[in-house]
Design an enzyme around this catalytic site. Structure first.
Site, PDB file in Angstrom:
ATOM      1  N   GLU A  46      11.528 120.535   9.120  1.00  0.00           N
ATOM      2  CA  GLU A  46      12.111 121.810   9.502  1.00  0.00           C
ATOM      3  C   GLU A  46      11.121 122.952   9.301  1.00  0.00           C
ATOM      4  OE1 GLU A  46      15.524 119.461   7.465  1.00  0.00           O
ATOM      5  OE2 GLU A  46      13.328 119.495   7.500  1.00  0.00           O
ATOM      6  N   CYS A  69      17.357 119.447   3.485  1.00  0.00           N
ATOM      7  CA  CYS A  69      17.452 119.332   2.027  1.00  0.00           C
ATOM      8  C   CYS A  69      17.931 120.638   1.415  1.00  0.00           C
ATOM      9  CB  CYS A  69      16.105 118.910   1.439  1.00  0.00           C
ATOM     10  SG  CYS A  69      14.788 120.116   1.609  1.00  0.00           S
ATOM     11  N   CYS A  78      14.937 123.221   2.733  1.00  0.00           N
ATOM     12  CA  CYS A  78      14.915 123.464   4.174  1.00  0.00           C
ATOM     13  C   CYS A  78      16.161 124.197   4.646  1.00  0.00           C
ATOM     14  CB  CYS A  78      14.758 122.147   4.925  1.00  0.00           C
ATOM     15  SG  CYS A  78      13.150 121.360   4.672  1.00  0.00           S
ATOM     16  N   THR A 154       4.618  76.526   7.085  1.00  0.00           N
ATOM     17  CA  THR A 154       3.913  77.762   6.762  1.00  0.00           C
ATOM     18  C   THR A 154       2.566  77.553   6.081  1.00  0.00           C
ATOM     19  OG1 THR A 154       5.036  77.906   4.623  1.00  0.00           O
ATOM     20  CG2 THR A 154       6.100  78.973   6.506  1.00  0.00           C
ATOM     21  N   TRP A 163      -5.627  80.391   8.956  1.00  0.00           N
ATOM     22  CA  TRP A 163      -4.652  81.309   9.525  1.00  0.00           C
ATOM     23  C   TRP A 163      -3.751  80.501  10.445  1.00  0.00           C
ATOM     24  CZ3 TRP A 163      -4.585  85.882   7.328  1.00  0.00           C
ATOM     25  CH2 TRP A 163      -5.757  86.391   6.808  1.00  0.00           C
ATOM     26  N   THR A 189       0.650  81.954  -3.993  1.00  0.00           N
ATOM     27  CA  THR A 189      -0.129  82.464  -2.866  1.00  0.00           C
ATOM     28  C   THR A 189      -1.447  83.052  -3.341  1.00  0.00           C
ATOM     29  OG1 THR A 189       1.881  82.912  -1.598  1.00  0.00           O
ATOM     30  CG2 THR A 189      -0.105  84.098  -0.944  1.00  0.00           C
TER      31      THR A 189
END
Length: 344
Positions: A46, A69, A78, A154, A163, A189
């Site tokens: 705003e 806000c 605002c 996966t 990949w 991982t």
């Protein structure tokens, strides 16, 4: 309002932990000013729109994707700025869930400004799913990203997964990573792939927090995820991670990391969206404990066979009716791969 939503989306990678917000000021059919929230600590949408409009803001209608806000934070409220600018009407897509900032619409109405809300509210909520999740549920919106073959595998049996998908899918995955406040993985991982989990394929002004679930604090000091700081390790017992990484001990009765409490901790740190890139064991644990909101699955036209790892470590279901049901949000081709967004 659609233009305001398009402006808000410009802050997709940069406003965290604040919401993505856009604002358009119009007089009749003419736009006299527009703006969006560009980064946390910077002027709100705003304020930017009012600055662009100048004196033309008086008597105009403000279309804003979130209720203005109503509090003094790093920037002034605002709602007050709109009152001082003399706008005649404010249309918000959706009301603000933040208990400190909300009720700006009440301030506007008290000042004689016509306030309305609800226009394209579903689109506005979708743009800020994480913000609404954090404020209303006390936990981030959790998006689990999976790269798999057509037979649902996966990684190889030893955990290696780099990949599976093509270059286009990996670049696209970085865009989803960039919009998140934090990226989470597991110690398995880290050991198998040694990922950095940084955003590299898209331009962004910030890097998400990197989070590791490591119950026994086995993370090696050479792990690339520890380089450059900005790493948080959740473990099941007090201890120190190498490299000075922050650790938080949260144990469940089984001696593992309490995943639900972990999400609460991340929400307290301002994490709106949590992006998960983990192995099948942690993926399964997150699903079993109700910690996942949607799946972002990239399917590559290849096969790895039964000896490879699957997507999730889940117990068998005794009946088809017991299987978890998901809602498909989108299916898109990304290079040679398919991208499926499915919501639980």
């Amino acid at each position: 309002m659609r233009r305001a939503l398009a402006l808000a989306e410009k802050g997709l990678f940069s406003t965290s932990p604040n919401p993505r917000v856009g604002c358009v000021l119009a007089r009749g059919e003419d736009v006299v000013g527009e703006g969006w929230h560009e980064a946390a600590g910077a002027p709100h949408a705003e304020a930017n729109a009012l600055a662009a409009a100048g004196s033309a803001a008086r008597g105009a209608t403000a279309f804003v994707t979130l209720e203005p806000c109503n509090h003094h934070g790093r920037t002034p409220p605002c709602a007050e700025a709109l009152v001082q600018a003399g706008v005649a009407r404010v249309v918000a897509a959706i009301r603000d869930p933040d208990p400190e900032a909300r009720r700006g619409g009440d301030t506007l109405a008290a000042a004689g400004i016509r306030f309305e809300h609800g226009l394209l509210q579903d689109e506005a909520r979708e743009l800020n799913l994480g913000f609404f999740s954090r404020l209303r549920r006390g936990r981030p919106w959790v998006r689990m990203k999976i790269a798999a073959t057509l037979d649902g595998r996966t990684a190889l049996a030893d955990g290696r997964s780099q990949w599976i998908t093509g270059t286009d899918a990996r670049v696209d995955g970085h865009r989803w990573r960039a919009r998140a406040c934090a990226v989470l993985t597991g110690i398995g991982t880290v050991k198998a792939d040694d990922p950095r989990l940084t955003v590299r394929e898209v331009a962004t002004s910030r890097q998400p927090l990197r989070v590791v679930v490591d119950s026994r604090l086995e993370i090696p000091g050479s792990a690339r995820i520890l380089q450059g700081g900005n790493t948080l390790v959740f473990c099941a017992r007090p201890g120190t991670a190498p490299g000075g990484a922050e650790t938080i001990a949260l144990a469940n009765p089984q001696g593992k990391v309490d995943l639900a409490k972990m999400l609460e901790q991340l929400a307290r740190r301002g994490v709106n969206e949590l992006h998960v890139e983990a192995g099948f064991r942690l993926n399964g644990s997150l699903l079993r404990e109700g910690c996942v909101d949607e799946l972002l699955v990239y399917l590559n036209p290849s096969l790895l066979g039964d000896g490879a790892q699957g997507m999730f470590d889940l117990p068998p279901f005794a009946a088809l009716e017991a299987r978890p049901k998901l809602s498909i949000r989108s299916v898109d081709r990304v290079g040679d791969d398919l991208r499926i967004l499915a919501r639980l």
